[in-house]
Scaffold this motif. Structure first.
Motif, mmCIF file in Angstrom:
data_model
loop_
_atom_site.group_PDB
_atom_site.id
_atom_site.type_symbol
_atom_site.label_atom_id
_atom_site.label_comp_id
_atom_site.label_asym_id
_atom_site.label_seq_id
_atom_site.Cartn_x
_atom_site.Cartn_y
_atom_site.Cartn_z
ATOM 1 N N VAL A 113 -29.657 1.436 -12.152
ATOM 2 C CA VAL A 113 -28.616 1.520 -11.128
ATOM 3 C C VAL A 113 -27.239 1.540 -11.795
ATOM 4 C CG1 VAL A 113 -30.043 0.283 -9.452
ATOM 5 C CG2 VAL A 113 -28.416 -0.990 -10.878
ATOM 6 N N PRO A 114 -26.204 1.946 -11.065
ATOM 7 C CA PRO A 114 -24.853 1.877 -11.612
ATOM 8 C C PRO A 114 -24.539 0.449 -12.064
ATOM 9 C CG PRO A 114 -24.861 3.211 -9.633
ATOM 10 C CD PRO A 114 -26.219 2.570 -9.715
ATOM 11 N N THR A 115 -23.883 0.343 -13.199
ATOM 12 C CA THR A 115 -23.679 -0.959 -13.836
ATOM 13 C C THR A 115 -22.225 -1.136 -14.260
ATOM 14 O OG1 THR A 115 -25.963 -0.837 -14.655
ATOM 15 C CG2 THR A 115 -24.521 -2.461 -15.697
ATOM 16 N N ALA A 116 -21.731 -2.353 -14.117
ATOM 17 C CA ALA A 116 -20.360 -2.645 -14.533
ATOM 18 C C ALA A 116 -20.265 -2.542 -16.052
ATOM 19 C CB ALA A 116 -19.966 -4.045 -14.077
ATOM 20 N N PRO A 117 -19.441 -1.631 -16.577
ATOM 21 C CA PRO A 117 -19.349 -1.441 -18.022
ATOM 22 C C PRO A 117 -18.505 -2.523 -18.686
ATOM 23 C CG PRO A 117 -17.759 -0.042 -16.944
ATOM 24 C CD PRO A 117 -18.541 -0.731 -15.843
ATOM 25 N N LEU A 222 -12.948 1.789 -21.023
ATOM 26 C CA LEU A 222 -14.228 1.364 -20.464
ATOM 27 C C LEU A 222 -15.364 1.927 -21.297
ATOM 28 C CD1 LEU A 222 -13.663 1.782 -16.600
ATOM 29 C CD2 LEU A 222 -13.925 -0.363 -17.858
ATOM 30 N N GLU A 223 -16.390 1.138 -21.432
ATOM 31 C CA GLU A 223 -17.565 1.503 -22.223
ATOM 32 C C GLU A 223 -18.261 2.757 -21.696
ATOM 33 O OE1 GLU A 223 -21.818 -0.752 -23.197
ATOM 34 O OE2 GLU A 223 -20.534 -1.423 -21.553
ATOM 35 N N ASN A 224 -18.634 3.624 -22.617
ATOM 36 C CA ASN A 224 -19.519 4.734 -22.291
ATOM 37 C C ASN A 224 -20.936 4.190 -22.478
ATOM 38 O OD1 ASN A 224 -20.688 7.213 -21.809
ATOM 39 N ND2 ASN A 224 -20.323 7.985 -23.865
ATOM 40 N N MET A 225 -21.424 3.537 -21.460
ATOM 41 C CA MET A 225 -22.646 2.734 -21.571
ATOM 42 C C MET A 225 -23.905 3.553 -21.830
ATOM 43 S SD MET A 225 -24.070 0.012 -18.746
ATOM 44 C CE MET A 225 -22.650 -1.062 -18.869
ATOM 45 N N LEU A 226 -24.707 3.084 -22.783
ATOM 46 C CA LEU A 226 -26.024 3.685 -23.038
ATOM 47 C C LEU A 226 -26.972 3.245 -21.929
ATOM 48 C CD1 LEU A 226 -26.277 2.983 -26.879
ATOM 49 C CD2 LEU A 226 -25.694 5.159 -25.784
ATOM 50 N N ASP A 227 -27.885 4.110 -21.535
ATOM 51 C CA ASP A 227 -28.797 3.794 -20.430
ATOM 52 C C ASP A 227 -29.603 2.499 -20.622
ATOM 53 O OD1 ASP A 227 -28.033 5.677 -18.636
ATOM 54 O OD2 ASP A 227 -29.789 6.969 -18.849
ATOM 55 N N PRO A 228 -30.040 2.165 -21.859
ATOM 56 C CA PRO A 228 -30.788 0.901 -22.009
ATOM 57 C C PRO A 228 -29.991 -0.335 -21.611
ATOM 58 C CG PRO A 228 -31.156 2.311 -23.907
ATOM 59 C CD PRO A 228 -30.052 2.954 -23.107
ATOM 60 N N TYR A 229 -28.655 -0.218 -21.565
ATOM 61 C CA TYR A 229 -27.819 -1.347 -21.183
ATOM 62 C C TYR A 229 -27.584 -1.417 -19.670
ATOM 63 C CZ TYR A 229 -26.519 -1.823 -26.134
ATOM 64 O OH TYR A 229 -26.537 -2.002 -27.491
ATOM 65 N N ARG A 230 -27.983 -0.403 -18.942
ATOM 66 C CA ARG A 230 -27.737 -0.393 -17.509
ATOM 67 C C ARG A 230 -28.763 -1.277 -16.788
ATOM 68 N NH1 ARG A 230 -23.819 3.248 -16.859
ATOM 69 N NH2 ARG A 230 -23.755 5.029 -18.272
ATOM 70 N N GLN A 264 -17.336 1.207 -2.951
ATOM 71 C CA GLN A 264 -17.185 -0.245 -3.092
ATOM 72 C C GLN A 264 -17.473 -0.803 -4.486
ATOM 73 O OE1 GLN A 264 -18.572 -2.605 0.260
ATOM 74 N NE2 GLN A 264 -19.060 -0.743 1.407
ATOM 75 N N PHE A 265 -17.902 0.034 -5.405
ATOM 76 C CA PHE A 265 -18.190 -0.441 -6.764
ATOM 77 C C PHE A 265 -17.468 0.444 -7.772
ATOM 78 C CE2 PHE A 265 -21.467 -2.065 -4.018
ATOM 79 C CZ PHE A 265 -21.707 -3.346 -4.490
ATOM 80 N N LYS A 266 -16.169 0.554 -7.594
ATOM 81 C CA LYS A 266 -15.347 1.430 -8.437
ATOM 82 C C LYS A 266 -15.342 0.930 -9.880
ATOM 83 C CE LYS A 266 -12.328 2.691 -4.567
ATOM 84 N NZ LYS A 266 -12.955 3.984 -4.334
ATOM 85 N N GLY A 267 -15.511 1.873 -10.808
ATOM 86 C CA GLY A 267 -15.543 1.522 -12.224
ATOM 87 C C GLY A 267 -16.951 1.346 -12.767
ATOM 88 N N PHE A 268 -17.936 1.225 -11.872
ATOM 89 C CA PHE A 268 -19.322 1.065 -12.323
ATOM 90 C C PHE A 268 -19.802 2.400 -12.907
ATOM 91 C CE2 PHE A 268 -18.962 -2.794 -10.264
ATOM 92 C CZ PHE A 268 -20.133 -3.516 -10.220
ATOM 93 N N GLY A 269 -20.399 2.337 -14.098
ATOM 94 C CA GLY A 269 -20.901 3.547 -14.735
ATOM 95 C C GLY A 269 -22.271 3.933 -14.190
ATOM 96 N N LYS A 270 -22.435 5.198 -13.857
ATOM 97 C CA LYS A 270 -23.710 5.658 -13.294
ATOM 98 C C LYS A 270 -24.712 6.014 -14.389
ATOM 99 C CE LYS A 270 -21.500 7.515 -9.129
ATOM 100 N NZ LYS A 270 -21.179 8.730 -8.339
ATOM 101 N N PRO A 271 -26.000 5.735 -14.151
ATOM 102 C CA PRO A 271 -27.031 6.119 -15.123
ATOM 103 C C PRO A 271 -27.136 7.631 -15.220
ATOM 104 C CG PRO A 271 -28.033 5.288 -13.109
ATOM 105 C CD PRO A 271 -26.567 5.048 -12.984
ATOM 106 N N SER A 272 -27.718 8.106 -16.303
ATOM 107 C CA SER A 272 -27.786 9.555 -16.551
ATOM 108 C C SER A 272 -28.495 10.309 -15.447
ATOM 109 C CB SER A 272 -28.456 9.834 -17.901
ATOM 110 O OG SER A 272 -29.763 9.265 -17.934
ATOM 111 N N TRP A 273 -29.494 9.699 -14.789
ATOM 112 C CA TRP A 273 -30.237 10.418 -13.741
ATOM 113 C C TRP A 273 -29.335 10.733 -12.535
ATOM 114 C CZ3 TRP A 273 -30.489 8.570 -8.834
ATOM 115 C CH2 TRP A 273 -30.358 7.204 -8.632
ATOM 116 N N MET A 274 -28.237 9.956 -12.368
ATOM 117 C CA MET A 274 -27.325 10.207 -11.242
ATOM 118 C C MET A 274 -26.249 11.242 -11.577
ATOM 119 S SD MET A 274 -26.601 6.442 -9.528
ATOM 120 C CE MET A 274 -25.821 7.116 -8.060
ATOM 121 N N THR A 275 -26.088 11.553 -12.839
ATOM 122 C CA THR A 275 -25.004 12.458 -13.232
ATOM 123 C C THR A 275 -25.505 13.837 -13.661
ATOM 124 O OG1 THR A 275 -25.070 11.570 -15.496
ATOM 125 C CG2 THR A 275 -23.531 10.550 -13.962
ATOM 126 N N LYS A 276 -26.806 14.051 -13.537
ATOM 127 C CA LYS A 276 -27.368 15.356 -13.939
ATOM 128 C C LYS A 276 -27.070 16.402 -12.864
ATOM 129 C CE LYS A 276 -31.102 13.553 -16.826
ATOM 130 N NZ LYS A 276 -32.560 13.342 -16.966
#
Length: 276
Positions: A113-117, A222-230, A264-276
């Protein structure tokens, strides 16, 4: 004799019909009960994500959902394994795999899911370009979050890291270039929000930043978060293909879910499956 026989047949027929009705009623009750679920989360942004973005979608599918909040990172997985809750949302896949192995639990990640970076915060500088030689940087003292901080500093061009190093386990010894002569000060992750006042730069994990009422969008990077960290929704492995699992995935993959995240969750980084 004939009357007695007919009476016995009538009793048997009525009994059979009653049994069928009882069986049908039991199935209905069992079916209704299976729609009553408990979904665990730690108090804070991911409990909010459940209540605002996931529970409404499950309720539309006929579920009655109770959100169970935990105050630590130990009990949610144990409660999931013993059946006290049916799913949880609070951890990343790295933590899940490690904790499950250490505690002999059979749990699986269902969907990320989208995660706070992590954010690089500063009260001294307004941008990364302003960072001066010898600046102090507070960062988490645990290996997983320290790696995230170093990866973020690398992405912002402040340091270089050995290209052969595993990004998940990067440490200070993997730094190959530190042009700004940054001085690293590892501290407990929970203390990082306070360190913004004293350090030149502070690498604060998103969950701790939000808990301290910090705005992720105030970070100078803000972190360019790797998916394993989400963060992920976790479920018992034996239930990974259950109808509940399919319904949870469908809700998280829906446009309604993404709209709530965007609003409502501005700034949360989306996982790769949501950005394809």
């Amino acid at each position: 004799m004939k009357k007695w026989f007919l009476a016995m047949v009538l009793v048997l027929v009525v009994g059979a019909l009653a049994a069928c009705g009882s069986s049908s009623e039991s199935k209905d009750k069992a079916s209704a009960k299976s729609k009553d679920i408990k979904f665990g989360a730690t108090a804070g942004p991911y409990s909010d994500m459940l209540k605002k973005a996931i529970v409404p979608g499950l309720e539309k599918k006929g579920y009655k959902v109770e959100v169970v909040e935990f105050s630590d990172y130990i009990q949610p997985d144990k409660a999931l394994d013993n059946g006290d809750i049916q799913a949880n949302l609070f951890q990343n896949s790295i933590y899940l795999e490690s904790f499950a192995k250490q505690n002999n639990l059979d749990l699986s990640a269902l969907i990320s899911v989208p995660t706070a970076p992590m954010g690089i915060f500063s009260k001294k500088y307004k941008s990364i370009d302003e960072v001066k030689d010898g600046a102090t940087v507070t960062l988490p003292n645990d290996p997983t979050n320290a790696a995230r901080a170093l990866n973020t500093l690398r992405d912002e061009g402040l340091i270089k890291i050995n290209e052969k190093a595993d990004p998940i386990t990067v440490s200070e010894k993997d730094i190959t270039e530190n042009k700004k002569n940054l001085k690293f000060q590892p501290i407990e992750a929970g203390q990082l929000p306070r360190s913004v006042d004293s350090a030149d730069l502070a690498a604060v994990p998103g969950n701790f930043a939000l808990a301290a009422k910090m705005d992720l969008l105030d970070a100078i990077a803000l972190e360019n978060m790797l998916d394993p960290y989400r963060n992920i929704v976790a479920i018992k492995t034996e239930n990974k293909d259950s109808q509940l699992a399919k319904d949870i995935k469908a809700v998280v993959e829906s446009s309604d879910f993404e709209k709530v995240i965007d609003d409502q969750f501005k700034g949360f980084g989306k996982p790769s499956w949501m950005t394809k």
